[in-house]
Design an enzyme around this catalytic site. Structure first.
Site, PDB file in Angstrom:
ATOM      1  N   TYR A 218     -24.583  11.112  52.047  1.00 51.14           N
ATOM      2  CA  TYR A 218     -23.533  11.196  51.016  1.00 51.14           C
ATOM      3  C   TYR A 218     -24.188  11.276  49.639  1.00 51.14           C
ATOM      4  O   TYR A 218     -23.893  12.183  48.852  1.00 51.14           O
ATOM      5  CB  TYR A 218     -22.627   9.970  51.096  1.00 51.14           C
ATOM      6  CG  TYR A 218     -21.716   9.825  49.891  1.00 51.14           C
ATOM      7  CD1 TYR A 218     -21.998   8.894  48.896  1.00 51.14           C
ATOM      8  CD2 TYR A 218     -20.590  10.625  49.756  1.00 51.14           C
ATOM      9  CE1 TYR A 218     -21.178   8.772  47.782  1.00 51.14           C
ATOM     10  CE2 TYR A 218     -19.758  10.498  48.648  1.00 51.14           C
ATOM     11  CZ  TYR A 218     -20.064   9.573  47.659  1.00 51.14           C
ATOM     12  OH  TYR A 218     -19.256   9.448  46.544  1.00 51.14           O
TER      13      TYR A 218
HETATM   14  N1  LIG Z   1     -13.766   5.606  45.222  1.00 46.73           N
HETATM   15  C1  LIG Z   1     -15.037   5.381  44.908  1.00 46.73           C
HETATM   16  O1  LIG Z   1     -15.516   4.227  44.938  1.00 46.73           O
HETATM   17  C2  LIG Z   1     -15.955   6.503  44.498  1.00 46.73           C
HETATM   18  C3  LIG Z   1     -17.195   6.182  43.974  1.00 46.73           C
HETATM   19  C4  LIG Z   1     -18.048   7.231  43.589  1.00 46.73           C
HETATM   20  C5  LIG Z   1     -17.653   8.559  43.708  1.00 46.73           C
HETATM   21  N2  LIG Z   1     -16.429   8.828  44.233  1.00 46.73           N
HETATM   22  C6  LIG Z   1     -16.056  10.248  44.339  1.00 46.73           C
HETATM   23  O2  LIG Z   1     -14.801  10.439  43.677  1.00 46.73           O
HETATM   24  C7  LIG Z   1     -14.061  11.475  44.323  1.00 46.73           C
HETATM   25  C8  LIG Z   1     -12.697  10.957  44.730  1.00 46.73           C
HETATM   26  O3  LIG Z   1     -12.935   9.875  45.600  1.00 46.73           O
HETATM   27  P1  LIG Z   1     -11.749   9.000  46.224  1.00 46.73           P
HETATM   28  O4  LIG Z   1     -12.223   7.594  46.247  1.00 46.73           O
HETATM   29  O5  LIG Z   1     -10.470   9.355  45.574  1.00 46.73           O
HETATM   30  O6  LIG Z   1     -11.763   9.531  47.738  1.00 46.73           O
HETATM   31  P2  LIG Z   1     -10.573  10.091  48.641  1.00 46.73           P
HETATM   32  O7  LIG Z   1     -11.186  10.369  49.971  1.00 46.73           O
HETATM   33  O8  LIG Z   1      -9.409   9.200  48.558  1.00 46.73           O
HETATM   34  O9  LIG Z   1     -10.192  11.458  47.905  1.00 46.73           O
HETATM   35  C9  LIG Z   1     -10.817  12.686  48.211  1.00 46.73           C
HETATM   36  C10 LIG Z   1      -9.704  13.681  48.566  1.00 46.73           C
HETATM   37  O10 LIG Z   1     -10.283  14.960  48.750  1.00 46.73           O
HETATM   38  C11 LIG Z   1      -9.687  15.578  49.891  1.00 46.73           C
HETATM   39  N3  LIG Z   1     -10.669  16.528  50.436  1.00 46.73           N
HETATM   40  C12 LIG Z   1     -11.840  16.226  51.038  1.00 46.73           C
HETATM   41  N4  LIG Z   1     -12.474  17.372  51.376  1.00 46.73           N
HETATM   42  C13 LIG Z   1     -11.684  18.404  50.955  1.00 46.73           C
HETATM   43  C14 LIG Z   1     -11.776  19.813  51.017  1.00 46.73           C
HETATM   44  N5  LIG Z   1     -12.825  20.407  51.596  1.00 46.73           N
HETATM   45  N6  LIG Z   1     -10.770  20.564  50.502  1.00 46.73           N
HETATM   46  C15 LIG Z   1      -9.694  19.964  49.929  1.00 46.73           C
HETATM   47  N7  LIG Z   1      -9.537  18.626  49.853  1.00 46.73           N
HETATM   48  C16 LIG Z   1     -10.533  17.867  50.348  1.00 46.73           C
HETATM   49  C17 LIG Z   1      -9.359  14.432  50.840  1.00 46.73           C
HETATM   50  O11 LIG Z   1      -8.299  14.770  51.717  1.00 46.73           O
HETATM   51  C18 LIG Z   1      -8.979  13.317  49.875  1.00 46.73           C
HETATM   52  O12 LIG Z   1      -7.593  13.244  49.672  1.00 46.73           O
HETATM   53  C19 LIG Z   1     -14.929  11.921  45.504  1.00 46.73           C
HETATM   54  O13 LIG Z   1     -15.692  13.042  45.100  1.00 46.73           O
HETATM   55  C20 LIG Z   1     -15.851  10.725  45.747  1.00 46.73           C
HETATM   56  O14 LIG Z   1     -17.077  11.104  46.338  1.00 46.73           O
HETATM   57  C21 LIG Z   1     -15.567   7.859  44.639  1.00 46.73           C
HETATM   58  O1  LIG Z   2     -20.132   3.895  44.035  1.00 41.25           O
HETATM   59  C1  LIG Z   2     -20.250   4.795  44.867  1.00 41.25           C
HETATM   60  O2  LIG Z   2     -20.700   5.899  44.609  1.00 41.25           O
HETATM   61  C2  LIG Z   2     -19.854   4.494  46.293  1.00 41.25           C
HETATM   62  O3  LIG Z   2     -18.804   3.566  46.241  1.00 41.25           O
HETATM   63  C3  LIG Z   2     -18.304   3.195  47.507  1.00 41.25           C
HETATM   64  O4  LIG Z   2     -19.359   2.780  48.370  1.00 41.25           O
HETATM   65  P1  LIG Z   2     -19.807   1.209  48.371  1.00 41.25           P
HETATM   66  O5  LIG Z   2     -20.136   0.771  46.993  1.00 41.25           O
HETATM   67  O6  LIG Z   2     -20.855   1.025  49.391  1.00 41.25           O
HETATM   68  O7  LIG Z   2     -18.449   0.490  48.755  1.00 41.25           O
HETATM   69  P2  LIG Z   2     -18.036  -0.252  50.123  1.00 41.25           P
HETATM   70  O8  LIG Z   2     -18.331   0.619  51.275  1.00 41.25           O
HETATM   71  O9  LIG Z   2     -16.669  -0.690  49.919  1.00 41.25           O
HETATM   72  O10 LIG Z   2     -19.025  -1.536  50.197  1.00 41.25           O
HETATM   73  C4  LIG Z   2     -18.933  -2.521  49.148  1.00 41.25           C
HETATM   74  C5  LIG Z   2     -19.941  -3.625  49.462  1.00 41.25           C
HETATM   75  O11 LIG Z   2     -19.546  -4.303  50.656  1.00 41.25           O
HETATM   76  C6  LIG Z   2     -20.644  -4.361  51.568  1.00 41.25           C
HETATM   77  N1  LIG Z   2     -20.081  -4.313  52.926  1.00 41.25           N
HETATM   78  C7  LIG Z   2     -19.472  -3.171  53.383  1.00 41.25           C
HETATM   79  C8  LIG Z   2     -18.922  -3.165  54.637  1.00 41.25           C
HETATM   80  C9  LIG Z   2     -19.001  -4.330  55.458  1.00 41.25           C
HETATM   81  O12 LIG Z   2     -18.528  -4.366  56.598  1.00 41.25           O
HETATM   82  N2  LIG Z   2     -19.604  -5.454  54.958  1.00 41.25           N
HETATM   83  C10 LIG Z   2     -20.162  -5.479  53.708  1.00 41.25           C
HETATM   84  O13 LIG Z   2     -20.705  -6.486  53.284  1.00 41.25           O
HETATM   85  C11 LIG Z   2     -21.479  -3.135  51.230  1.00 41.25           C
HETATM   86  O14 LIG Z   2     -22.830  -3.323  51.624  1.00 41.25           O
HETATM   87  C12 LIG Z   2     -21.356  -3.094  49.722  1.00 41.25           C
HETATM   88  O15 LIG Z   2     -22.273  -3.999  49.138  1.00 41.25           O
HETATM   89  C13 LIG Z   2     -17.636   4.393  48.127  1.00 41.25           C
HETATM   90  O16 LIG Z   2     -17.173   4.049  49.435  1.00 41.25           O
HETATM   91  C14 LIG Z   2     -18.577   5.542  48.265  1.00 41.25           C
HETATM   92  O17 LIG Z   2     -17.740   6.714  48.465  1.00 41.25           O
HETATM   93  C15 LIG Z   2     -19.467   5.774  47.070  1.00 41.25           C
HETATM   94  O18 LIG Z   2     -18.822   6.699  46.285  1.00 41.25           O
END
Ligand SMILES: NC(=O)c1ccc[n+]([C@@H]2O[C@H](COP(=O)([O-])OP(=O)(O)OC[C@H]3O[C@@H](n4cnc5c(N)ncnc54)[C@H](O)[C@@H]3O)[C@@H](O)[C@H]2O)c1
Ligand SMILES: O=C(O)[C@H]1O[C@H](OP(=O)(O)OP(=O)(O)OC[C@H]2O[C@@H](n3ccc(=O)[nH]c3=O)[C@H](O)[C@@H]2O)[C@H](O)[C@@H](O)[C@H]1O
Length: 406
Positions: A218
């Site tokens: 990822y």
């Molecule tokens: N939530 C977090 O903690 C977090 C942290 C860092 C980065 N991000 C990034 O932010 C963005 C949004 O994340 P989110 O948390 O809302 O995740 P999410 O999975 O809820 O939203 C992503 C959406 O994109 C859609 N999607 C995926 N692949 C697609 C495709 N090929 N065509 C059209 N739609 C598609 C999914 O159906 C989903 O609704 C993502 O790029 C994710 O990597 C999220």
């Molecule tokens: O900032 C991001 O870019 C990422 O943010 C998010 O990832 P993470 O920060 O890893 O969140 P998350 O999985 O909730 O784990 C949170 C904590 O719980 C711990 N963790 C997790 C699972 C478990 O069973 N036990 C546990 O201790 C685990 O080790 C961690 O310390 C998004 O999912 C990802 O899409 C990416 O975008």
């Protein structure tokens, strides 16, 4: 000597043969000009004609600042909140999402219903579908693209690696391809990730730090995205801003994230796995509340320079990357303590060694650059944000959940 079968004279008079021939030609022409509605969703959409096109134009109509934003991944967690915020301030907003089943698609449908009530239309389609994207750009002159569509989640990459390549790399290129051909080109803001800092040990993480040791596929696809953005900026002059979100949480969140499934498991009395070191900052996250992330996204969109388009002296196109975090990491055990308090229920914890599953031990954002350039200023601490999440969670999963407004 008998004639070979293929030389037998036909029993049919010439007139009948000519009629059959003309019928065949007519049918072929008819099917070519009026193809049956195919099973291909995009073809169905494109055949939907004026009704579908009007919904798109209405959704993207801007009531102020003449900003028209395409939000990819609009039915996602961040996509929902960003789309609503843009619409509420008068921007035109059109969403696209493939509603995949990475997690319960019913939650995505509920988010899309909420957007529909705010007059934001979410086109069901894949960002890899260049034909569909091109059609949307023919219908709407987008000024900005907020590219959020991606395969999110760190651990799932070990089960389904190709979905990360498809959505996070091919999908990004597909979006950049349609943007570079648009005239004028839209400014692009897209979601990178704190995971690009991988196994770095120097904290807080700064945009200048190395990002060449990703711990998960990822993270590698997000890092690749940043390199691809550089290429499209250099060759085509696209204005591109990458936002490294840090573990975003809040109402309408993602069921695959720890804060969400910990809540579920504590309420059900199920054991939760916390990784070793979770009681110190050695296993911690810079958890960032969704409303603060939205402010960062809007700040990036508002400061994004659009390319000068054709003619005029082209200035060097803008290429930026920012951390969007909360600058106060919290140990995972503390996250669980807060949830126990909010849920008024003790968690059953089991401590596990941190698996080599793509997880990084800790994250911590230096947000100086975003504060300076975007006016970004996070204001929500974890306990306050989790309270909002738990309130939403209880309402959404209660019987009356479907009537939630945001
Ligand atoms: N939530 C977090 O903690 C977090 C942290 C860092 C980065 N991000 C990034 O932010 C963005 C949004 O994340 P989110 O948390 O809302 O995740 P999410 O999975 O809820 O939203 C992503 C959406 O994109 C859609 N999607 C995926 N692949 C697609 C495709 N090929 N065509 C059209 N739609 C598609 C999914 O159906 C989903 O609704 C993502 O790029 C994710 O990597 C999220
Ligand atoms: O900032 C991001 O870019 C990422 O943010 C998010 O990832 P993470 O920060 O890893 O969140 P998350 O999985 O909730 O784990 C949170 C904590 O719980 C711990 N963790 C997790 C699972 C478990 O069973 N036990 C546990 O201790 C685990 O080790 C961690 O310390 C998004 O999912 C990802 O899409 C990416 O975008």
């Amino acid at each position: 000597m008998d004639r070979p079968p293929y030389l037998h004279r036909s029993r049919f008079p010439t007139r009948t043969k000519l009629l059959a021939l003309w019928t065949f030609i007519f049918l072929a022409l008819f099917l070519f000009l009026f193809p049956r509605s195919s099973s291909d969703p995009t073809r169905r959409l494109l055949q939907a004609g004026p009704v579908w096109e009007n919904r798109i134009r209405l959704s993207a109509r801007s009531h102020s600042h003449s900003r028209r934003v395409l939000v990819t991944g609009a039915a996602g967690f961040v996509g929902l909140h960003v789309s609503l915020a843009l619409k509420r301030r008068g921007d035109g907003v059109l969403g696209i999402d493939n509603f995949n089943s990475y997690y319960e698609s019913s939650l995505k449908r509920s988010r899309a219903a909420l957007l529909d009530r705010a007059e934001v239309f979410v086109v069901e389609g894949d960002v890899n579908d260049g034909t569909l994207l091109k059609k949307l750009f023919e219908l709407v002159k987008f000024t900005h693209v907020m590219h959020l569509a991606a395969q999110a989640g760190v651990r799932y990459a070990m089960q389904n690696p190709s979905s990360y390549v498809q959505s996070n790399i091919a999908g990004l290129v597909s979006v950049l391809e349609v943007c570079k051909s648009a005239n004028p080109q839209p400014a692009i803001v897209w979601a990178s990730s704190s995971s690009v800092y991988g196994l770095n040990s120097q904290v807080p993480f700064s945009e200048k730090d190395r990002t060449d040791q990703p711990a998960s596929l990822y993270a590698a696809t997000k890092k690749a995205g940043e390199e691809i953005a550089h290429t499209y900026n250099h060759i085509y002059g696209l204005s591109i801003t990458g936002l490294r979100f840090f573990t975003v949480y809040g109402p309408w969140g993602r069921p695959d994230m720890a804060y969400f499934f910990f809540t579920q498991d504590i309420l059900k009395g199920k054991t939760i796995k916390v990784f070793e070191g979770a009681d110190q900052k050695s296993v911690a996250r810079d958890f960032t509340y969704i409303e603060d992330i939205v402010k960062g996204c809007l700040g990036a969109l508002d400061t994004a320079e659009r390319s000068t388009g054709s003619g005029g002296k082209k200035r060097k196109a803008q290429l930026r990357v920012f951390n969007l975090g909360n600058t106060s990491p919290v140990a995972v055990n503390e996250l669980v303590n807060i949830l126990e308090k909010l849920l008024d229920k003790k968690a059953r914890r089991m401590v596990f060694p941190m698996p080599r599953n793509g997880d990084v031990p800790f994250t911590h954002a230096n947000i100086t650059l975003a504060q300076k350039e975007l006016g970004y200023k996070p204001t929500t601490n974890l306990e306050t944000g989790l309270k909002e999440f738990v309130n939403w969670y209880r309402l959404y999963y209660s019987k009356s959940g479907m009537n939630i407004v945001l």
